[in-house]
Design an enzyme around this catalytic site. Sequence first.
Site, PDB file in Angstrom:
ATOM      1  N   SER B  90       0.853  -1.176   0.000  1.00 31.07           N
ATOM      2  CA  SER B  90       0.000   0.000   0.000  1.00 31.07           C
ATOM      3  C   SER B  90       0.891   1.228   0.000  1.00 31.07           C
ATOM      4  O   SER B  90       1.883   1.268   0.731  1.00 31.07           O
ATOM      5  CB  SER B  90      -0.863  -0.024   1.261  1.00 31.07           C
ATOM      6  OG  SER B  90      -1.734   1.069   1.258  1.00 31.07           O
ATOM      7  N   HIS B  94       2.781  12.140  -1.117  1.00 35.01           N
ATOM      8  CA  HIS B  94       2.390  13.550  -1.103  1.00 35.01           C
ATOM      9  C   HIS B  94       3.564  14.392  -1.598  1.00 35.01           C
ATOM     10  O   HIS B  94       4.482  14.688  -0.827  1.00 35.01           O
ATOM     11  CB  HIS B  94       2.028  13.994   0.317  1.00 35.01           C
ATOM     12  CG  HIS B  94       0.807  13.334   0.867  1.00 35.01           C
ATOM     13  ND1 HIS B  94      -0.460  13.667   0.453  1.00 35.01           N
ATOM     14  CD2 HIS B  94       0.647  12.354   1.788  1.00 35.01           C
ATOM     15  CE1 HIS B  94      -1.351  12.922   1.108  1.00 35.01           C
ATOM     16  NE2 HIS B  94      -0.705  12.120   1.922  1.00 35.01           N
ATOM     17  N   HIS B 104      -2.326   7.237  -4.606  1.00 33.60           N
ATOM     18  CA  HIS B 104      -2.492   6.070  -3.737  1.00 33.60           C
ATOM     19  C   HIS B 104      -2.537   4.824  -4.610  1.00 33.60           C
ATOM     20  O   HIS B 104      -3.153   4.831  -5.668  1.00 33.60           O
ATOM     21  CB  HIS B 104      -3.803   6.210  -2.959  1.00 33.60           C
ATOM     22  CG  HIS B 104      -4.297   4.929  -2.363  1.00 33.60           C
ATOM     23  ND1 HIS B 104      -5.420   4.274  -2.828  1.00 33.60           N
ATOM     24  CD2 HIS B 104      -3.812   4.166  -1.353  1.00 33.60           C
ATOM     25  CE1 HIS B 104      -5.610   3.174  -2.115  1.00 33.60           C
ATOM     26  NE2 HIS B 104      -4.649   3.082  -1.220  1.00 33.60           N
ATOM     27  N   ASN B 106      -2.689   0.347  -4.057  1.00 31.74           N
ATOM     28  CA  ASN B 106      -2.743  -0.768  -3.116  1.00 31.74           C
ATOM     29  C   ASN B 106      -3.032  -2.045  -3.885  1.00 31.74           C
ATOM     30  O   ASN B 106      -3.856  -2.057  -4.791  1.00 31.74           O
ATOM     31  CB  ASN B 106      -3.857  -0.499  -2.080  1.00 31.74           C
ATOM     32  CG  ASN B 106      -4.151  -1.705  -1.200  1.00 31.74           C
ATOM     33  OD1 ASN B 106      -5.257  -2.229  -1.206  1.00 31.74           O
ATOM     34  ND2 ASN B 106      -3.173  -2.160  -0.464  1.00 31.74           N
ATOM     35  N   VAL B 107      -2.318  -3.103  -3.552  1.00 28.81           N
ATOM     36  CA  VAL B 107      -2.705  -4.450  -3.996  1.00 28.81           C
ATOM     37  C   VAL B 107      -2.673  -5.352  -2.773  1.00 28.81           C
ATOM     38  O   VAL B 107      -1.787  -5.230  -1.925  1.00 28.81           O
ATOM     39  CB  VAL B 107      -1.788  -5.006  -5.112  1.00 28.81           C
ATOM     40  CG1 VAL B 107      -2.120  -4.360  -6.449  1.00 28.81           C
ATOM     41  CG2 VAL B 107      -0.311  -4.801  -4.797  1.00 28.81           C
ATOM     42  N   ARG B 108      -3.658  -6.221  -2.656  1.00 29.61           N
ATOM     43  CA  ARG B 108      -3.771  -7.017  -1.432  1.00 29.61           C
ATOM     44  C   ARG B 108      -4.384  -8.379  -1.732  1.00 29.61           C
ATOM     45  O   ARG B 108      -5.113  -8.558  -2.709  1.00 29.61           O
ATOM     46  CB  ARG B 108      -4.619  -6.276  -0.395  1.00 29.61           C
ATOM     47  CG  ARG B 108      -6.014  -5.939  -0.875  1.00 29.61           C
ATOM     48  CD  ARG B 108      -6.769  -5.010   0.079  1.00 29.61           C
ATOM     49  NE  ARG B 108      -8.101  -4.707  -0.435  1.00 29.61           N
ATOM     50  CZ  ARG B 108      -8.372  -3.726  -1.300  1.00 29.61           C
ATOM     51  NH1 ARG B 108      -7.418  -2.931  -1.736  1.00 29.61           N
ATOM     52  NH2 ARG B 108      -9.610  -3.539  -1.736  1.00 29.61           N
ATOM     53  N   HIS B 173     -19.811  12.857   3.280  1.00 29.31           N
ATOM     54  CA  HIS B 173     -20.162  14.020   4.104  1.00 29.31           C
ATOM     55  C   HIS B 173     -19.858  15.336   3.389  1.00 29.31           C
ATOM     56  O   HIS B 173     -20.241  16.405   3.872  1.00 29.31           O
ATOM     57  CB  HIS B 173     -19.449  13.956   5.453  1.00 29.31           C
ATOM     58  CG  HIS B 173     -17.955  14.045   5.348  1.00 29.31           C
ATOM     59  ND1 HIS B 173     -17.177  13.056   4.787  1.00 29.31           N
ATOM     60  CD2 HIS B 173     -17.089  15.015   5.720  1.00 29.31           C
ATOM     61  CE1 HIS B 173     -15.905  13.410   4.829  1.00 29.31           C
ATOM     62  NE2 HIS B 173     -15.825  14.588   5.389  1.00 29.31           N
ATOM     63  N   GLY B 256      -5.222  -4.116  14.969  1.00 35.61           N
ATOM     64  CA  GLY B 256      -3.968  -3.988  15.711  1.00 35.61           C
ATOM     65  C   GLY B 256      -2.774  -3.785  14.798  1.00 35.61           C
ATOM     66  O   GLY B 256      -1.664  -4.205  15.110  1.00 35.61           O
ATOM     67  N   ARG B 258       0.178  -1.616  12.642  1.00 31.44           N
ATOM     68  CA  ARG B 258       1.175  -0.675  13.144  1.00 31.44           C
ATOM     69  C   ARG B 258       0.738   0.742  12.764  1.00 31.44           C
ATOM     70  O   ARG B 258       0.777   1.135  11.590  1.00 31.44           O
ATOM     71  CB  ARG B 258       2.530  -1.004  12.532  1.00 31.44           C
ATOM     72  CG  ARG B 258       3.663  -0.131  13.060  1.00 31.44           C
ATOM     73  CD  ARG B 258       4.996  -0.640  12.529  1.00 31.44           C
ATOM     74  NE  ARG B 258       6.106   0.144  13.026  1.00 31.44           N
ATOM     75  CZ  ARG B 258       6.710   1.108  12.326  1.00 31.44           C
ATOM     76  NH1 ARG B 258       6.300   1.413  11.111  1.00 31.44           N
ATOM     77  NH2 ARG B 258       7.725   1.770  12.853  1.00 31.44           N
TER      78      ARG B 258
END
Lengths: 301, 301
Positions: B90, B94, B104, B106-108, B173, B256, B258
């Site tokens: 991930s 900036h 951004h 991400n691969v998961r 929002h 949990g 990091r």
Amino acid sequence: MDFAQVKDYLVNLQNNIVAGLEQADGGSFRRDSWDRPEGGGGTSCVIEEGNVLERGGVNFSHVHGKGLPASATAARPELAGRAFEAAGVSLVLHPRNPYAPTVHMNVRFFAAIKEGAEPVWWFGGGMDLTPYYGFEEDAIHFHQICKHALQPSGSEYYPRFKKWCDEYFYLKHRKEPRGIGGVFFDDLNQPDFVTCFNLTKSVGDQFLAAYVPILQKRCNLPYGERERDFQAYRRGRYVEFNLVWDRGTLFGLQSGGRTESILMSLPPIVKWRYDWSPAAGSPEAKLYTDFLIGKDWLPLD
Amino acid sequence: MDFAQVKDYLVNLQNNIVAGLEQADGGSFRRDSWDRPEGGGGTSCVIEEGNVLERGGVNFSHVHGKGLPASATAARPELAGRAFEAAGVSLVLHPRNPYAPTVHMNVRFFAAIKEGAEPVWWFGGGMDLTPYYGFEEDAIHFHQICKHALQPSGSEYYPRFKKWCDEYFYLKHRKEPRGIGGVFFDDLNQPDFVTCFNLTKSVGDQFLAAYVPILQKRCNLPYGERERDFQAYRRGRYVEFNLVWDRGTLFGLQSGGRTESILMSLPPIVKWRYDWSPAAGSPEAKLYTDFLIGKDWLPLD
């Protein structure tokens, strides 16, 4: 229960607090009234680039709707989805001077309504202080006023609501308290409406006495880039708490609240930095070792 | 399915991307490896105050645990609570220059495990671009590479994942897209492991080609305080999205993970200002009128 009476109190409370803060700052708040498309509305009083307050807001809102969001009540999830009416005053103030703490205060009243049943109502609220550079005497003063506000309702309230505050304003992902605490309560409806209303009023009424003397004592202390930098870094924790954990913020955003009013709680300038911690023994380290420790600031008698 | 094969790919992907970014920036990433007490660990590569990148991170993590958080799968809530194994890369970057967009990627890969049953596995990922001052040619380039990455898997994927990206990276929002989109996918496990893995690899492998040319084209454009100020204001939206709506961030914080690695996605300096909007016709207004509109940047053939 008498919703109109609560609403009147809250409108006056907002006006009194704004007047007190304008006196302390010397600048004035902008005042915006707004309607909520789903029902109700509010008035937001905002100050930015004040003499003392870098950014802050005092919100009043009175909203009603068809489905109570789950975030509105921790204790009675079975009420989620009911029609509801809610009113409250909520404030967050971010002073410019890093020696002056950020403060939050909220008082709120909810009624969950169901045809053919008595409405279920409850009060919630509290206030808590978030220093960047801590002063023990400020923490003690703030807690003394909190205790004093609850004393007329019974001496059992302060220890209970103080503990509740420590538990609520806790950043689980940092294993860190948000600040030096104060008092917090929710789902308050015992023994009766008048007692609960009086307790809540006392919290709101004592806010200026709890905070303004601290603000006045710290707002002219000399500071430099180092202190501003630490303040901006620590303000990141305030953002993290409010956006990730705060049920009030989530309630607002989930229930179609006015985003600019809800997010008045966010600081004006914030910095994030990777894996940073202050040098041992520095004034910045003292915040962590001496203040963010869930301490009892008053003797528990 | 072959977890070790996926893991090997991800470790290499992180190294390749960091090498490519170090070349683009001229500075180097700090590399931290960490263990997760509940099982697994990861490596975080971070750059702060680089020549071009003001702050950014490329994370690899491989974690396992007993209870899959609800945030891990939108499509199959019934898997929440199962034992799981997850690995991913991930990144968020900036750049300092306000004309260069935040990105951004991400691969998961997830596997939900239950004794006596076949593991349920799926891939997810994507990349999306968040400009402060938009350039149409950059948006087109980024989407072209996204489309090119998915083309070998079938021409149906780009339109589907482009739409999914627009839906996912949306600030409810604010009623505002986070940026100009890209591609996003989740719960991908059809038709088979090899096809899904190839698609996911192609997304990861095309990241540098999608982003670095844009970064290089914009990172030396002259800018002043006005542009930095608008960038800091708009970065607030990035914080709001990641902390309030992003399932990946919530998954990390809930499981949990990091914290410092997860919150590397947050920008270095951010400003919030009450009820602000740019003057009509200004370059800042153009972002809202011409870019944050959920547009199809490529002809839909």
